[in-house]
Every structure is written in structure tokens, then in C-alpha cells.
Write a protein that holds these residues in place. Structure first.
Motif, short mmCIF file in Angstrom:
data_model
loop_
_atom_site.label_atom_id
_atom_site.label_comp_id
_atom_site.label_asym_id
_atom_site.label_seq_id
_atom_site.Cartn_x
_atom_site.Cartn_y
_atom_site.Cartn_z
N THR A 120 37.22 49.71 45.62
CA THR A 120 37.49 48.57 45.54
C THR A 120 36.54 47.66 46.08
O THR A 120 35.69 47.80 46.69
CB THR A 120 38.92 48.17 46.59
OG1 THR A 120 38.42 48.37 48.10
CG2 THR A 120 39.93 49.22 46.06
N ARG A 121 36.42 46.21 45.85
CA ARG A 121 35.86 45.45 45.97
C ARG A 121 35.67 45.34 47.67
O ARG A 121 34.28 45.16 48.26
CB ARG A 121 36.03 43.93 45.26
CG ARG A 121 34.93 42.94 45.90
CD ARG A 121 35.52 41.63 45.41
NE ARG A 121 34.64 40.50 45.49
CZ ARG A 121 34.01 39.89 44.57
NH1 ARG A 121 34.07 40.45 43.13
NH2 ARG A 121 33.17 38.77 44.55
N GLY A 122 36.59 45.32 48.29
CA GLY A 122 36.80 45.36 49.79
C GLY A 122 36.03 46.52 50.26
O GLY A 122 35.12 46.63 51.23
N ALA A 123 36.17 47.82 49.87
CA ALA A 123 35.64 48.95 49.95
C ALA A 123 33.99 48.80 50.06
O ALA A 123 33.15 49.51 50.84
CB ALA A 123 36.00 50.23 49.52
N LEU A 124 33.45 48.19 48.96
CA LEU A 124 32.07 48.09 48.60
C LEU A 124 31.55 47.00 49.93
O LEU A 124 30.28 47.53 50.35
CB LEU A 124 31.62 47.31 47.46
CG LEU A 124 30.31 47.12 47.04
CD1 LEU A 124 30.16 47.56 45.50
CD2 LEU A 124 29.77 46.29 47.38
N TYR A 125 32.28 46.16 50.35
CA TYR A 125 31.63 45.31 51.45
C TYR A 125 31.30 46.15 52.54
O TYR A 125 30.60 45.54 53.52
CB TYR A 125 32.64 44.09 51.45
CG TYR A 125 32.37 42.97 50.56
CD1 TYR A 125 30.97 42.52 50.34
CD2 TYR A 125 33.26 42.65 49.78
CE1 TYR A 125 30.86 41.57 49.34
CE2 TYR A 125 33.11 41.71 48.83
CZ TYR A 125 32.03 41.11 48.64
OH TYR A 125 31.83 40.19 47.64
N PHE A 126 31.83 47.47 52.92
CA PHE A 126 31.81 47.94 54.10
C PHE A 126 30.52 48.65 54.04
O PHE A 126 29.88 48.82 54.98
CB PHE A 126 32.85 49.37 54.06
CG PHE A 126 32.43 50.18 55.11
CD1 PHE A 126 33.28 49.89 56.39
CD2 PHE A 126 31.96 51.40 55.00
CE1 PHE A 126 33.25 50.79 57.61
CE2 PHE A 126 31.75 52.22 55.86
CZ PHE A 126 32.32 52.05 57.06
N TYR A 127 30.04 48.84 52.82
CA TYR A 127 28.33 49.38 52.78
C TYR A 127 27.44 48.17 52.46
O TYR A 127 26.31 48.25 52.93
CB TYR A 127 28.45 50.29 51.72
CG TYR A 127 29.50 51.59 51.59
CD1 TYR A 127 28.88 52.63 52.25
CD2 TYR A 127 30.60 51.38 51.13
CE1 TYR A 127 29.84 53.67 52.62
CE2 TYR A 127 31.58 52.57 51.26
CZ TYR A 127 31.00 53.63 51.89
OH TYR A 127 31.86 54.82 52.15
N PHE A 128 27.69 47.19 51.73
CA PHE A 128 26.64 46.31 51.53
C PHE A 128 27.45 44.89 51.28
O PHE A 128 28.56 44.73 50.74
CB PHE A 128 26.07 46.44 50.06
CG PHE A 128 25.40 47.78 49.90
CD1 PHE A 128 24.30 48.06 50.72
CD2 PHE A 128 26.12 48.79 49.37
CE1 PHE A 128 23.67 49.37 50.61
CE2 PHE A 128 25.20 50.31 49.13
CZ PHE A 128 24.19 50.26 49.66
#
Length: 204
Positions: free
Chosen positions: A52-60
């Protein structure tokens, strides 16, 4: 000394987060090829990585951060493959090996490397990564020139200055050739190798 089993080690140590981060960076590289940097979006990266987009923000925190990490991964490969250049005793062999590795890397990751060059003036983190990589290559080229008999020093006709000019000549030549074809990259490599050999005094 304990024995080392690479496959077992990877299975034991690679975490879910590592797999996801690699998927994100692989997706970034694929999107660079299909869309280009400007058309890439965080949503597209997340979708391609299967998160998910939210999960990506956990990394970058942004696509810029993700592409910066991709550049970092690529220049690490670049340096790892070319590390032995400065350690090879025979200058002709060192030059030939360095140019062959350069061709391989531009064939595999040319798009990322061109993106790094394009963004190096506007994204400080990428500029720092790329300049640091250039400094490593300049040091390696300097060592080869000195082993070939070029005088050490920073005067225009001495090894350090000649290495700096050779490094940036190779970068720009490969940048343009990589946009055309693999054959053009091979021709560019042959030309750069010839100029390096002349600079080292190994051919007339």
C-alpha cells in the motif's frame, strides 16, 4: 574459523522488510525504464512493489528518497565490481578489466546511472553519492597511472589530475553511448580504453 553458507545465511537473516525494500527499489528501476523519473509516482511505486501507499511511506518519505536509495544500491554494485582495479599489478590488464566492468554496469544499470547524473545537481544526496563514487574511481585510476610510470602529483601532467579528467571523460562518454545501443557502449569503451592507455604511456 566457522564455515559460511551463503544461501543459509540469506534465509536466516533476510527479513520481510528487506524483501519489501528490495521490491520497492526494483520497481523504481523498472518505472524509470517505462515512465521516467518525472512521471513516476509514489502510488505507482507502491502498486508495483505489491504494497500500500501507506506501507511504502514506512520505508521512504517520497519518490525522491526511494530513487536516492536506488542510486545508492547501484553505486555500491559499481564500486564492488570495480574495487580490484586499483589492486591489479599489471596496468594494461587493470585498464582492460576496468573498462569491461564499466560496460557491464552501464548495460545493466545505465538508466539508473543516467538518472543519477541528471539529478546530481538538484538532489544533494544523489550528488554526494555520485561525487563520492567518482572520487573512488579517480583514486583507482590514479593508482593505475602511477604503476604505469606517470608521476604522482596534482600538476596538469601528473597522475591525479589526469585521472580526474579520465574519470569524467568516461562518465560523459558512457552517458551518451548508453542512450543508443550496446554496440555504441562497446565502441565508447574501446575509445576510452585507448585514451587511458595513451595517457598511461603504454601506447603511442
Amino acid at each position: 574459523m566457522p564455515s559460511y553458507h551463503p544461501a543459509r545465511s540469506r534465509r536466516a537473516t533476510e527479513r520481510k522488510g528487506d524483501v519489501r525494500e528490495r521490491a520497492i527499489l526494483d520497481t523504481c528501476e523498472a518505472l524509470l525504464a517505462h515512465k521516467g523519473y518525472d512521471a513516476m509516482t509514489v502510488g505507482g511505486i507502491a502498486q508495483g512493489a505489491g504494497i500500500t501507499r501507506g506501507a511504502l511511506y514506512f520505508y521512504f518519505g517520497s519518490k525522491q528518497e526511494a530513487v536516492t536509495a536506488l542510486v545508492a544500491r547501484t553505486v555500491e554494485h559499481l564500486w564492488e565490481r570495480s574495487r580490484t582495479t586499483a589492486q591489479t599489478d599489471e596496468p594494461r590488464q587493470a585498464i582492460a578489466a576496468a573498462m569491461q566492468r564499466t560496460v557491464e554496469l552501464w548495460n545493466e544499470h545505465g538508466l539508473v546511472m543516467r538518472t543519477a547524473i541528471d539529478l546530481s545537481l538538484t538532489v544533494p544526496e544523489i550528488g554526494e553519492l555520485w561525487n563520492h563514487t567518482a572520487d573512488l574511481f579517480i583514486a583507482a585510476i590514479t593508482a593505475v597511472l602511477e604503476r604505469a610510470g606517470v608521476q604522482a602529483g596534482t600538476a596538469p601532467d601528473q597522475a591525479s589530475s589526469m585521472a580526474r579528467a579520465l574519470c569524467w571523460m568516461i562518465e560523459r562518454t558512457f552517458y551518451h553511448a548508453s542512450q543508443k545501443s550496446r554496440d555504441e557502449l562497446q565502441k565508447a569503451s574501446a575509445t576510452c580504453e585507448h585514451i587511458w592507455l595513451i595517457s598511461a604511456g603504454l601506447i603511442n
